[in-house]
Write a protein that holds these residues in place. Structure first.
Motif, PDB file in Angstrom:
ATOM      1  N   PHE A  18       0.842  -1.200   0.000  1.00  0.00           N
ATOM      2  CA  PHE A  18       0.000   0.000   0.000  1.00  0.00           C
ATOM      3  C   PHE A  18       0.877   1.248   0.000  1.00  0.00           C
ATOM      4  O   PHE A  18       0.619   2.222  -0.723  1.00  0.00           O
ATOM      5  CB  PHE A  18      -0.931  -0.035   1.210  1.00  0.00           C
ATOM      6  N   ASP A  51      -2.760  -5.374   3.925  1.00  0.00           N
ATOM      7  CA  ASP A  51      -1.903  -4.441   3.206  1.00  0.00           C
ATOM      8  C   ASP A  51      -2.076  -4.614   1.696  1.00  0.00           C
ATOM      9  O   ASP A  51      -2.207  -3.642   0.948  1.00  0.00           O
ATOM     10  CB  ASP A  51      -0.439  -4.679   3.607  1.00  0.00           C
ATOM     11  N   ASN A  54      -5.441  -3.279   0.580  1.00  0.00           N
ATOM     12  CA  ASN A  54      -5.422  -1.811   0.539  1.00  0.00           C
ATOM     13  C   ASN A  54      -4.721  -1.312  -0.720  1.00  0.00           C
ATOM     14  O   ASN A  54      -5.134  -0.321  -1.329  1.00  0.00           O
ATOM     15  CB  ASN A  54      -4.729  -1.256   1.776  1.00  0.00           C
ATOM     16  N   CYS A  55      -3.658  -2.002  -1.094  1.00  0.00           N
ATOM     17  CA  CYS A  55      -2.940  -1.668  -2.328  1.00  0.00           C
ATOM     18  C   CYS A  55      -3.864  -1.841  -3.536  1.00  0.00           C
ATOM     19  O   CYS A  55      -3.958  -0.960  -4.398  1.00  0.00           O
ATOM     20  CB  CYS A  55      -1.702  -2.558  -2.465  1.00  0.00           C
TER      21      CYS A  55
END
Length: 284
Positions: A18, A51, A54-55
């Motif tokens: 992210f 993570d 979210n990326c």
């Protein structure tokens, strides 16, 4: 034309996947590349799914294209019969990279063609096909395995369009396989001789290379054509030069692919100057 141009550089994942995406966006990039794990190790990584998610969400929201680059020890040509343990490590690592790329919403994983020096080159090609088939066995994700051409500094394999296209054709499921064209490697190998190399463009069209092209490593070369040296320079500052890149960027399949810098950064520690320069070349 530039609105659709996706260009960026290789980003660190010190701040997570992210974090890499946010850094690329803040730079004004439309694409970025990252190592999914330690670039020197084939150890399978237990990654942070949140993570990665979210990326994926951030990239989708902002129209960012991401690409994962597999660790350097990944060798598609390793022998399953002669080096069973090493072969298993490569397959497991590449499958792990695919899973990380899929979780991050990345278009695929870039892996170098492969190196084989212990016998008949045909065996090396067979090893590559076997390895790719095993990596992709049962795979149903969107992320693809992207084969990168080589400069010739570690052997003769992977230096031609013919090899790349033929390997893809001979693998079990070509829909999960694409190409990543490294401009420095292509120039060093003589696959592409720079500005005005109409033979390269015509051969790529004739053999269907453009159909499989998914990403470009936009690197200049610190050495002349046919040098077989894998030494990247910043775009416009090497032997390919501005005129060479201007010529290449006229090709539709190249311009539509995400363009990734892998050279040293500018004085500010970023690829901002390179981004702006390439966009000016395409606008002109």
């Amino acid at each position: 034309m530039t609105a659709k141009l996706k260009v960026g550089g290789h980003m660190s994942i010190r701040g997570g996947y992210f974090g890499a995406a946010k850094a690329a966006f803040q730079l004004g990039a439309g694409a970025f590349q990252y190592f999914p794990k330690n670039p020197r190790s084939l150890a399978v990584k237990s990654f942070d799914a949140r993570d990665a998610a979210n990326c994926r969400a951030f990239c989708a929201e902002h129209g960012l294209v991401s690409i994962a680059h597999t660790p350097y020890p990944s060798n598609l040509a390793v022998s399953q019969s002669a080096e069973a343990e090493a072969y298993r490590r490569v397959v497991d690592s590449l499958r792990n990279d695919l899973e990380i790329a899929e979780a991050c919403g990345s278009m695929g994983i870039v892996v170098h063609f492969g190196t084989f020096k212990s016998g008949n080159p045909l065996q090396g090609y067979q090893n590559i096909i076997q390895c790719i088939n095993d990596v992709l066995s049962g795979w149903q994700g969107s992320a693809k395995l992207l084969i990168e051409n080589q400069a010739g500094d570690h052997g003769d394999m992977g230096m031609t369009i013919e090899e790349l296209v033929q390997i893809r054709k001979l693998c079990r499921d070509s829909r999960y396989i694409g190409f990543c064209l490294d401009t420095c490697h292509a120039f060093a190998a003589g696959m592409w001789r720079g500005e005005g190399d109409a033979d390269f463009a015509a051969k790529a069209e004739q053999l269907g290379f453009w159909d499989g092209l998914r990403a470009i490593h936009l690197n200049d070369s610190k050495y002349p054509v046919f040098s077989r040296k894998d030494r990247h320079a910043r775009v416009g500052q090497g032997y390919i030069g501005e005129s060479g890149f201007r010529w290449l960027l006229q090709i539709g399949a190249v311009r539509k692919s995400p363009l990734i810098f892998e050279s040293e950064t500018g004085e500010d520690g970023t690829y901002k100057d390179d981004l702006e320069q390439v966009r000016r070349w395409v606008e002109a």
